[in-house]
Enzyme design. Structure first.
Site, PDB file in Angstrom:
ATOM      1  N   LYS A  49       4.777   0.453   9.722  1.00 27.53           N
ATOM      2  CA  LYS A  49       4.829   1.747   9.045  1.00 27.53           C
ATOM      3  C   LYS A  49       4.282   2.860   9.926  1.00 27.53           C
ATOM      4  O   LYS A  49       4.762   3.977   9.892  1.00 27.53           O
ATOM      5  CB  LYS A  49       3.997   1.692   7.755  1.00 27.53           C
ATOM      6  N   GLU A  89       0.877  -1.171   0.000  1.00 30.74           N
ATOM      7  CA  GLU A  89       0.000   0.000   0.000  1.00 30.74           C
ATOM      8  C   GLU A  89       0.918   1.226   0.000  1.00 30.74           C
ATOM      9  O   GLU A  89       1.799   1.336   0.860  1.00 30.74           O
ATOM     10  CB  GLU A  89      -0.861  -0.019   1.279  1.00 30.74           C
ATOM     11  N   ARG A 107       5.213 -12.764   9.794  1.00 30.11           N
ATOM     12  CA  ARG A 107       5.893 -11.486   9.536  1.00 30.11           C
ATOM     13  C   ARG A 107       7.307 -11.564  10.083  1.00 30.11           C
ATOM     14  O   ARG A 107       7.569 -12.243  11.078  1.00 30.11           O
ATOM     15  CB  ARG A 107       5.164 -10.349  10.252  1.00 30.11           C
TER      16      ARG A 107
HETATM   17  P1  ATP Z   1       2.712  -2.167   8.152  1.00 25.66           P
HETATM   18  O1  ATP Z   1       2.099  -3.065   9.166  1.00 25.66           O
HETATM   19  O2  ATP Z   1       4.140  -1.862   8.390  1.00 25.66           O
HETATM   20  O3  ATP Z   1       1.900  -0.968   7.834  1.00 25.66           O
HETATM   21  P2  ATP Z   1       1.576  -3.425   5.939  1.00 25.66           P
HETATM   22  O4  ATP Z   1       1.361  -4.881   5.982  1.00 25.66           O
HETATM   23  O5  ATP Z   1       0.378  -2.613   6.157  1.00 25.66           O
HETATM   24  O6  ATP Z   1       2.776  -3.043   6.860  1.00 25.66           O
HETATM   25  P3  ATP Z   1       1.705  -3.307   3.123  1.00 25.66           P
HETATM   26  O7  ATP Z   1       2.164  -2.222   2.250  1.00 25.66           O
HETATM   27  O8  ATP Z   1       0.275  -3.655   3.117  1.00 25.66           O
HETATM   28  O9  ATP Z   1       2.199  -2.973   4.577  1.00 25.66           O
HETATM   29  O10 ATP Z   1       2.569  -4.610   2.890  1.00 25.66           O
HETATM   30  C1  ATP Z   1       2.833  -5.156   1.622  1.00 25.66           C
HETATM   31  C2  ATP Z   1       3.121  -6.611   1.784  1.00 25.66           C
HETATM   32  O11 ATP Z   1       4.221  -6.790   2.668  1.00 25.66           O
HETATM   33  C3  ATP Z   1       1.947  -7.360   2.387  1.00 25.66           C
HETATM   34  O12 ATP Z   1       1.741  -8.514   1.616  1.00 25.66           O
HETATM   35  C4  ATP Z   1       2.385  -7.706   3.779  1.00 25.66           C
HETATM   36  O13 ATP Z   1       1.886  -8.963   4.125  1.00 25.66           O
HETATM   37  C5  ATP Z   1       3.908  -7.728   3.656  1.00 25.66           C
HETATM   38  N1  ATP Z   1       4.557  -7.350   4.911  1.00 25.66           N
HETATM   39  C6  ATP Z   1       4.427  -6.212   5.606  1.00 25.66           C
HETATM   40  N2  ATP Z   1       5.171  -6.228   6.733  1.00 25.66           N
HETATM   41  C7  ATP Z   1       5.789  -7.425   6.751  1.00 25.66           C
HETATM   42  C8  ATP Z   1       6.708  -8.071   7.649  1.00 25.66           C
HETATM   43  N3  ATP Z   1       7.127  -7.469   8.776  1.00 25.66           N
HETATM   44  N4  ATP Z   1       7.144  -9.309   7.333  1.00 25.66           N
HETATM   45  C9  ATP Z   1       6.743  -9.915   6.219  1.00 25.66           C
HETATM   46  N5  ATP Z   1       5.896  -9.372   5.334  1.00 25.66           N
HETATM   47  C10 ATP Z   1       5.417  -8.148   5.581  1.00 25.66           C
HETATM   48 MG    MG Z   2      -1.186  -3.966   4.903  1.00 25.29          MG
END
Ligand code: ATP
Ligand code: MG
Length: 558
Positions: free
Chosen positions: A272, A36, A262
């Protein structure tokens, strides 16, 4: 990318193998990385990127880059550009498959219409607070909305008018009609469209209704022909909902969602939201502050893309959450830089040394190897003269027994140059601070050995005063002093006040004079360093990527 080979030993690869054997998805492997665009990518995302792109590569498949841009109030082009740069930097290529959920807004709208026509979605006039209240809890079932049984015609009419902008923001939603008593809260008639008059960074003012992530995500995967939709564990509870949408919309060969844990690392925050807070409250200098676990921060710090890929592959991918020791990440970058970074001599805390018996105007040049790990790296010539600088720590007036460096009357080797012996210590008469050492050298010890085979215990790095390049050096420690940054609940209280130390007036050998932003070096005995973008033609600035001390290697030996 041989460093990604360990990904073949993951449970995800087992699923892919089983799918191929069963002839599922026509034997194809097509994944996507779906960020995102509401912030910068962090080291946690590196796991998702390596897994999504890496497993596609290892299986002769494809991986798309798709921006899940359904929430315009938090998203923007700055993030889109930064994400692309980071994924490319990490070494992955999405070819021409750069997609946006917003490209599918019309398709998604048509999907919603289809659900309404099937009696599987309805327009609801409850406020967001009421929806939350009606939803129930984990222990109590939800209550049905009074608008749940509107006719298909009324729903179609209202939904079209929502799109046409006839209703105020937040006044109505479109909801899937599933089961208010489901034990899975995600299945209790989730909202799939909301009214929100916010300009979208790609579609502008074309839409005043936006699909929810949970609706857009599985359908975006479906349009792109994704076979294996890999995501992190928190989406496990959403999978039944995704499958419901795919089934009700009669999608053929639907994507198969597979969740993995994760990536969490000690002393590191991978959220984030928290990273944004650190930036906005000024606890760091920006998203690419070298202490940040963002890919932009790690890049600026001097991490190599290969070291991050190696780290992700070695940390592995599993179904259960586990925190990885940051020492493994540091070990991986050390290992990579040890093999590749040219060595230079840098005196971070200089002490002046005058070699009293060395001719005033003589300058000699000594060959010093560029990388003992890599014979092909050759050597460079380092100038030597009567006045040099050594590390202040490399001299002690009153040394303990096990100190093998310079002291009054002691002899040491200057790396690649000569033996010197300390004859006199000059102090500031007022403060008593040592300001200079007066030494003699042994002309017979040229290059660092003597004909009589006399041994010295210490070898010091040094820089010729007349040839030195001045630099600022930034030393970093963990951004959070606690292994768990959330310990005690107050993340700000856990910030490490000593995470940045700035040293000015450092003196480096002249071979670094031409160094460019991003160039990496090993400073002998100090660690690995990288030229920072704050450098100017007058003054170089270096970031220490990592020190030489490898706690991970030690842990493995013990
Ligand atoms: P945050 O929790 O930091 O806001 P998010 O999951 O909302 O992260 P996205 O931009 O939606 O951020 O993430 C893109 C992809 O990265 C998603 O498929 C998510 O599952 C994966 N992802 C995000 N954080 C991690 C992590 N710590 N380990 C593994 N995969 C991750
Ligand atoms: Mg997300």
């Amino acid at each position: 990318m041989t460093e990604l080979e360990p990904l073949r030993n993951t449970f995800i690869q087992e699923i892919i193998d089983a799918d191929r054997e069963a002839g599922r998805h026509g034997g194809r492997v097509h994944t996507r990385f779906p960020p995102e665009p509401n912030g910068y990518l962090h080291i946690g995302h590196a796991r998702a990127i390596c897994v999504d792109f890496g497993l596609a590569m290892l299986n002769g498949g494809l991986c798309n880059l798709r921006f899940d841009d359904t929430n315009p109030s938090k998203e923007g082009t700055e993030y889109v550009e930064a994400i692309k740069e980071d994924v490319r930097w990490l070494g992955f290529d999405w070819g021409d498959r750069e997609y946006y959920a917003s490209d599918y807004f019309e398709y998604l709208y048509q999907c919603a219409i289809k659900l309404i026509k099937k009696g599987k979605a309805y327009v609801c006039d409850l406020s967001p607070e009421e929806i939350r209240e009606y939803r129930g809890t984990l222990t109590e079932p939800g209550r049905e909305s009074p608008y749940r049984n509107r006719s298909v015609e009324e729903n179609l009419d209202l939904f079209q008018r929502m799109r046409a902008g006839e209703f105020p923001d937040g006044s109505r939603t479109l909801r899937a009609k599933i089961d208010m008593a489901s034990p899975n809260l995600n299945m209790r008639d989730p909202v799939i469209y909301r009214i929100q008059r916010v300009r979208h960074h790609r579609t502008g003012d074309e839409w005043c209704i936006y699909p929810m992530y949970d609706f857009a995500h599985p359908l975006s995967d479906a349009i792109e022909g994704i076979t294996h939709s890999l995501c992190s564990l928190e989406f496990e509870d959403h999978r039944p909902l995704y499958e419901w949408f795919l089934r009700e919309l009669e999608i053929e060969d639907p994507p198969q969602q597979i969740e993995f844990a994760r990536l969490e690392i000690t002393h590191v925050v991978t959220s984030k939201r928290v990273l944004r807070r650190l930036v906005e409250e000024g606890h760091v200098s920006g998203w690419d502050d070298p202490r940040m676990p963002t890919l932009a921060g790690l890049r600026r710090r001097g991490y190599t893309p290969k070291s991050i890929r190696t780290f992700v592959a070695r940390a592995g991918v599993s179904k259960t959450n586990a925190t990885i020791d940051i020492a493994l990440l540091e070990h991986c970058v050390r290992e990579d830089l040890n093999a590749t970074a040219p060595r230079v001599m840098a005196v971070l805390n200089p002490l002046r040394v005058v070699i009293t018996n060395y001719p005033e105007d003589l300058v000699e040049e000594f060959p010093v190897e560029n990388n003992p790990e890599d014979p092909a790296a050759g050597h460079r010539m380092v100038p030597f003269s009567r006045v040099i600088y050594i590390e202040r720590d490399d001299f002690m007036e009153d040394p303990p027994k096990n100190y093998f460096r310079l002291a009054p009357g002691r002899e040491v080797r200057l790396k690649g140059a000569y033996y010197i012996k300390c004859e006199e210590v000059v102090k500031d008469p007022e403060t008593g601070e040592i300001v200079e050492l007066r030494c003699t050298y042994d002309p017979e010890s040229r290059g660092g050995t003597t004909p009589d085979g006399r041994k010295v215990r210490g070898t010091l790095h040094w820089v010729s005063a007349a040839h030195a390049v001045e630099a600022e050096v930034r030393l970093y420690d963990h951004l959070f002093k606690t292994a768990d940054p959330l310990e005690g609940g107050d993340i700000i209280a856990n910030l490490n006040p000593d995470s940045l130390r700035v040293l000015t007036g450092c003196l480096l050998e002249p071979s670094v004079r031409q160094a460019k932003v991003g160039d990496r070096f090993q400073f002998l005995r100090h660690g690995y360093f990288c030229v920072d973008r704050d450098s100017t033609p007058e003054r170089l600035v270096f970031n220490r990527t990592v020190s030489l001390k490898d706690t991970w290697a030690k842990l493995q030996k013990a």
